[in-house]
Design an enzyme around this catalytic site. Structure first.
Site, PDB file in Angstrom:
ATOM      1  N   SER A   1      -9.660   5.530   6.529  1.00 31.02           N
ATOM      2  CA  SER A   1      -9.372   5.470   5.100  1.00 31.02           C
ATOM      3  C   SER A   1     -10.379   4.522   4.468  1.00 31.02           C
ATOM      4  CB  SER A   1      -7.962   4.910   4.888  1.00 31.02           C
ATOM      5  OG  SER A   1      -7.781   4.478   3.538  1.00 31.02           O
TER       6      SER A   1
ATOM      7  N   TYR B   1      -0.627  -0.879   6.141  1.00 28.72           N
ATOM      8  CA  TYR B   1      -1.537   0.273   6.151  1.00 28.72           C
ATOM      9  C   TYR B   1      -2.998  -0.186   6.235  1.00 28.72           C
ATOM     10  CZ  TYR B   1      -3.561   4.763   4.774  1.00 28.72           C
ATOM     11  OH  TYR B   1      -4.290   5.938   4.737  1.00 28.72           O
TER      12      TYR B   1
END
Ligand code: BGC
Length: 281
Positions: A166, A179
Site C-alpha cells: 500500500s 494497518y
C-alpha cells in the site's frame, strides 16, 4: 453494452498470454483487487487458485470468470493467518496443478481506530492477516519454488512473489496505526525475502496501490463529497480501479519484468508525491 474503455481494450490486445502454463495463487481473491488480479492472471494464461476466507459464492463466480478464458481455476477457503490452513492450501495446489509459479499475497484488511482507542484484538488481527499471512504464504511458495527450480519453458524465474502492499508502507496514516505498521512490515518482508531468495531464481516484488475503488475503502469515495476530498490527495485526479492494480501485478509476474527484483511498483495516481506540497512548502 458500453464500448470498452481504452485501458480495457489495451488489456484485451495484450499480445501473448504472458503467463501461459503458469500456476498462480491469489489470496483474498473473492473481491476487490484480489478478484481483478485473479481474473487478469487467468486472462494472461495462468491456471489460478482463488483463495478466500468467507463467501464461497463470490469466489465461485471468480472461478467461472477465469475458466471462461480456457484455463483452470478453483476456489480454496483458507485463513492466511493460520499456518495449518496455509500449508494445506499449498499442498492441495501442488496436488491439483503440479506446482506454484506465482504467489500474489494480497489478502488484507483494516480495523481502524485512533491509537488511544485501539484494542489489542484490532492490532493483532491486522498484523496477523496483512503481515503474518504474507509471511506464511511466501514461505510455502519459496519451499515449492526451491523444490522445483527453474523450468525454462515456463519462466526464466524459479518463481515469483508479488506482495500487495500500500502507499501506507511509506505514508503514515493517522487512525490506521495497525494497518500502516503492517504495510511498513510488508516493505521489509518483501525486500529481505527478495535479497535472500534472488540467488535461487526467485523474484519478489511488491505493488503498492493508492486509493482504489474496492470494498475496503468504500466510505472514502462513495459520496461526491468524500470523493472530492480524496481526489485532493491524488495528483492524477482519478480514483483507481482494481484492473489498474491487476495489470501491474500481471506484468510483474511475467518474464517481461524478469530483471525486476525487490522493487515496489507504486500504482497510486501520484499519491506518494506529497500532493500537499503542490501549492505549499
Ligand atoms: C487502504 C485504503 C486507502 C488507500 C489510500 C489503502 O492501502 O486500504 O483504505 O484508501 O490505501 O489511502
Amino acid at each position: 453494452m458500453t464500448s470498452p474503455s481504452p485501458a480495457d481494450a489495451a488489456r484485451q490486445r495484450m499480445p501473448l498470454p504472458l503467463l501461459q502454463g503458469q500456476k498462480a495463487l491469489v489470496t483474498g481473491a473473492s473481491s476487490g483487487i484480489g478478484r481483478a488480479t485473479a481474473v487478469e492472471l487467468g486472462q494472461a494464461g495462468a491456471d489460478v487458485v482463488v483463495n478466500y476466507v468467507a463467501g464461497r459464492e463470490a469466489a465461485e463466480d471468480v472461478v467461472r470468470e477465469i475458466e471462461s478464458f480456457g484455463v483452470r481455476a478453483y476456489a480454496h477457503e483458507a485463513d492466511v493467518s493460520r499456518e495449518d490452513q496455509v500449508v494445506a492450501m499449498f499442498a492441495r495446489m501442488v496436488e491439483e496443478f503440479g506446482t506454484v509459479d506465482v504467489l500474489v499475497a494480497n489478502a488484507g484488511l483494516q480495523r481502524d481506530a485512533a491509537a488511544a482507542e485501539m484494542t489489542l484484538d484490532q492490532w493483532n488481527k491486522v498484523l496477523d492477516v496483512n503481515l503474518t499471512g504474507q509471511f506464511l504464504c511466501a514461505r510455502e511458495a519459496v519451499r515449492e519454488f526451491d523444490r522445483r527450480g527453474v523450468v525454462p519453458e515456463v519462466s526464466r524465474a524459479a518463481g515469483k512473489i508479488i506482495c500487495m502492499s500500500s502507499v501506507h508502507q511509506i505514508i503514515p496514516w493517522s487512525g490506521h496505526l495497525n494497518y500502516a505498521a503492517s504495510k511498513g512490515g510488508v516493505l521489509m518482508l518483501m525486500q529481505t525475502l527478495a535479497q535472500e531468495c534472488a540467488p535461487r531464481g526467485i523474484r519478489v516484488n511488491a505493488v503498492a496501490p493508492g486509493a482504489i475503488r474496492t470494498p475496503i475503502n468504500t466510505s472514502a469515495w462513495d459520496t461526491p463529497e468524500a470523493e472530492a476530498e480524496l481526489l485532493k490527495l491524488i495528483p492524477y485526479r482519478r480514483v483507481g480501479d482494481p484492473p489498474d492494480i491487476a495489470t501491474a501485478v500481471t506484468l510483474l509476474a511475467s518474464d517481461l519484468m524478469d530483471y525486476v527484483v525487490g522493487t515496489t511498483l507504486y500504482v497510486d495516481g501520484g499519491m506518494t508525491l506529497f500532493p500537499g506540497f503542490a501549492t505549499g512548502g
